[in-house]
Design an enzyme around this catalytic site. Structure first.
Site, PDB file in Angstrom:
ATOM      1  N   GLY A  50      -3.989 -27.013 -15.796  1.00  0.00           N
ATOM      2  CA  GLY A  50      -2.960 -26.527 -14.888  1.00  0.00           C
ATOM      3  C   GLY A  50      -1.653 -27.244 -15.179  1.00  0.00           C
ATOM      4  O   GLY A  50      -1.650 -28.354 -15.714  1.00  0.00           O
ATOM      5  N   GLN A  55       6.726 -30.305 -13.488  1.00  0.00           N
ATOM      6  CA  GLN A  55       6.218 -31.283 -14.455  1.00  0.00           C
ATOM      7  C   GLN A  55       6.954 -31.202 -15.794  1.00  0.00           C
ATOM      8  O   GLN A  55       6.866 -32.130 -16.589  1.00  0.00           O
ATOM      9  CB  GLN A  55       4.715 -31.092 -14.687  1.00  0.00           C
ATOM     10  CG  GLN A  55       3.868 -31.487 -13.497  1.00  0.00           C
ATOM     11  CD  GLN A  55       2.409 -31.232 -13.787  1.00  0.00           C
ATOM     12  OE1 GLN A  55       1.902 -30.134 -13.572  1.00  0.00           O
ATOM     13  NE2 GLN A  55       1.739 -32.243 -14.306  1.00  0.00           N
ATOM     14  N   CYS A 101      -4.384 -35.673 -14.127  1.00  0.00           N
ATOM     15  CA  CYS A 101      -3.087 -35.009 -14.121  1.00  0.00           C
ATOM     16  C   CYS A 101      -2.334 -35.327 -15.411  1.00  0.00           C
ATOM     17  O   CYS A 101      -2.325 -36.478 -15.855  1.00  0.00           O
ATOM     18  CB  CYS A 101      -2.281 -35.490 -12.909  1.00  0.00           C
ATOM     19  SG  CYS A 101      -0.658 -34.744 -12.756  1.00  0.00           S
ATOM     20  N   LEU A 102      -1.697 -34.307 -15.988  1.00  0.00           N
ATOM     21  CA  LEU A 102      -0.910 -34.525 -17.207  1.00  0.00           C
ATOM     22  C   LEU A 102       0.274 -35.458 -16.962  1.00  0.00           C
ATOM     23  O   LEU A 102       0.754 -36.099 -17.894  1.00  0.00           O
ATOM     24  CB  LEU A 102      -0.422 -33.184 -17.763  1.00  0.00           C
ATOM     25  CG  LEU A 102      -1.509 -32.255 -18.298  1.00  0.00           C
ATOM     26  CD1 LEU A 102      -0.919 -30.899 -18.682  1.00  0.00           C
ATOM     27  CD2 LEU A 102      -2.240 -32.870 -19.476  1.00  0.00           C
ATOM     28  N   HIS A 143      -3.878 -28.745  -6.317  1.00  0.00           N
ATOM     29  CA  HIS A 143      -3.264 -29.826  -7.092  1.00  0.00           C
ATOM     30  C   HIS A 143      -1.878 -29.392  -7.584  1.00  0.00           C
ATOM     31  O   HIS A 143      -0.899 -30.131  -7.430  1.00  0.00           O
ATOM     32  CB  HIS A 143      -4.182 -30.178  -8.268  1.00  0.00           C
ATOM     33  CG  HIS A 143      -3.638 -31.217  -9.191  1.00  0.00           C
ATOM     34  ND1 HIS A 143      -4.150 -32.493  -9.247  1.00  0.00           N
ATOM     35  CD2 HIS A 143      -2.629 -31.172 -10.100  1.00  0.00           C
ATOM     36  CE1 HIS A 143      -3.474 -33.186 -10.160  1.00  0.00           C
ATOM     37  NE2 HIS A 143      -2.542 -32.400 -10.694  1.00  0.00           N
ATOM     38  N   GLU A 144      -1.799 -28.189  -8.161  1.00  0.00           N
ATOM     39  CA  GLU A 144      -0.521 -27.721  -8.710  1.00  0.00           C
ATOM     40  C   GLU A 144       0.489 -27.396  -7.606  1.00  0.00           C
ATOM     41  O   GLU A 144       1.680 -27.664  -7.752  1.00  0.00           O
ATOM     42  CB  GLU A 144      -0.728 -26.520  -9.634  1.00  0.00           C
ATOM     43  CG  GLU A 144      -1.600 -26.786 -10.849  1.00  0.00           C
ATOM     44  CD  GLU A 144      -1.183 -27.998 -11.682  1.00  0.00           C
ATOM     45  OE1 GLU A 144       0.014 -28.337 -11.727  1.00  0.00           O
ATOM     46  OE2 GLU A 144      -2.074 -28.619 -12.284  1.00  0.00           O
ATOM     47  N   HIS A 147       2.260 -30.410  -6.538  1.00  0.00           N
ATOM     48  CA  HIS A 147       3.390 -30.724  -7.426  1.00  0.00           C
ATOM     49  C   HIS A 147       4.661 -30.009  -6.968  1.00  0.00           C
ATOM     50  O   HIS A 147       5.746 -30.591  -7.002  1.00  0.00           O
ATOM     51  CB  HIS A 147       3.097 -30.310  -8.872  1.00  0.00           C
ATOM     52  CG  HIS A 147       2.324 -31.312  -9.656  1.00  0.00           C
ATOM     53  ND1 HIS A 147       2.784 -32.587  -9.910  1.00  0.00           N
ATOM     54  CD2 HIS A 147       1.114 -31.220 -10.261  1.00  0.00           C
ATOM     55  CE1 HIS A 147       1.891 -33.240 -10.627  1.00  0.00           C
ATOM     56  NE2 HIS A 147       0.872 -32.442 -10.857  1.00  0.00           N
TER      57      HIS A 147
END
Length: 173
Positions: A50, A55, A101-102, A143-144, A147
């Site tokens: 994702g 991000q 997470c990235l 999660h996204e 963000h």
């Protein structure tokens, strides 16, 4: 149609831009499509499932998700969800999931989320869509969306795990 693949820079914690609240998308045009395509290539290149636009430094309510299929554990582009201007319609149940997470590389921790969600959103063309999700997909969507609201999964950790995370981050610098 362009053939150029652009891998975008992913912002890393503690970059303050990750704390910005994303704005709704109002124009569904070629520039949006290009961003979605670049986000997809970036996410796959970095081994993610994702990615939210914030991000990659874009303050818009855009996220993509592409979970691996159970049968072959591979990500197939036709399974990708492009979610724009998401709104939760329903959130129920509870699930604990080991998240990463990235933007917080090489850190994984169990996080509590809703087990089942229903979401209204728009696709890349501005069409209204509804998504019902559970388990991993539910977790990934939440999660996204966090963000988009300037929230990272580490913010949801219990205080002792959060302190341990902060201590490890300081030591790693």
């Amino acid at each position: 149609m362009r053939n150029l693949i652009v891998i975008l820079e992913i912002l890393k914690y503690p970059d303050k831009r990750l704390r910005k609240k994303s704005k709704p998308v109002e124009v569904f045009d070629e520039a949006l499509h290009t961003l979605l395509d670049d986000m997809y290539e970036t996410m796959i290149e970095r081994g993610g499932v994702g990615l939210a636009a914030i991000q990659v430094g874009v303050e818009q309510q855009i996220l993509i998700i592409n979970l691996p299929r159970q049968e072959d554990n591979e990500q197939h582009k036709e399974d990708m969800l492009e979610i724009i201007n998401p709104v939760f319609l329903k959130q129920e149940g509870e699930i604990v999931w080991n998240e990463g997470c990235l933007s917080v590389p090489e850190y994984y921790e169990e996080t509590k989320r809703f087990a089942h969600i229903t979401l209204a959103y728009k696709d890349r063309f501005g069409n209204d869509k509804i998504l019902q999700a559970e388990d991993f997909l539910s977790v990934a969507v939440q999660h996204e969306i966090d963000h988009l609201n300037g929230v990272l999964f580490v913010d949801k950790l219990p205080i002792l795990k959060r302190k341990k995370f902060e201590k490890e981050r300081r030591r790693a610098r």
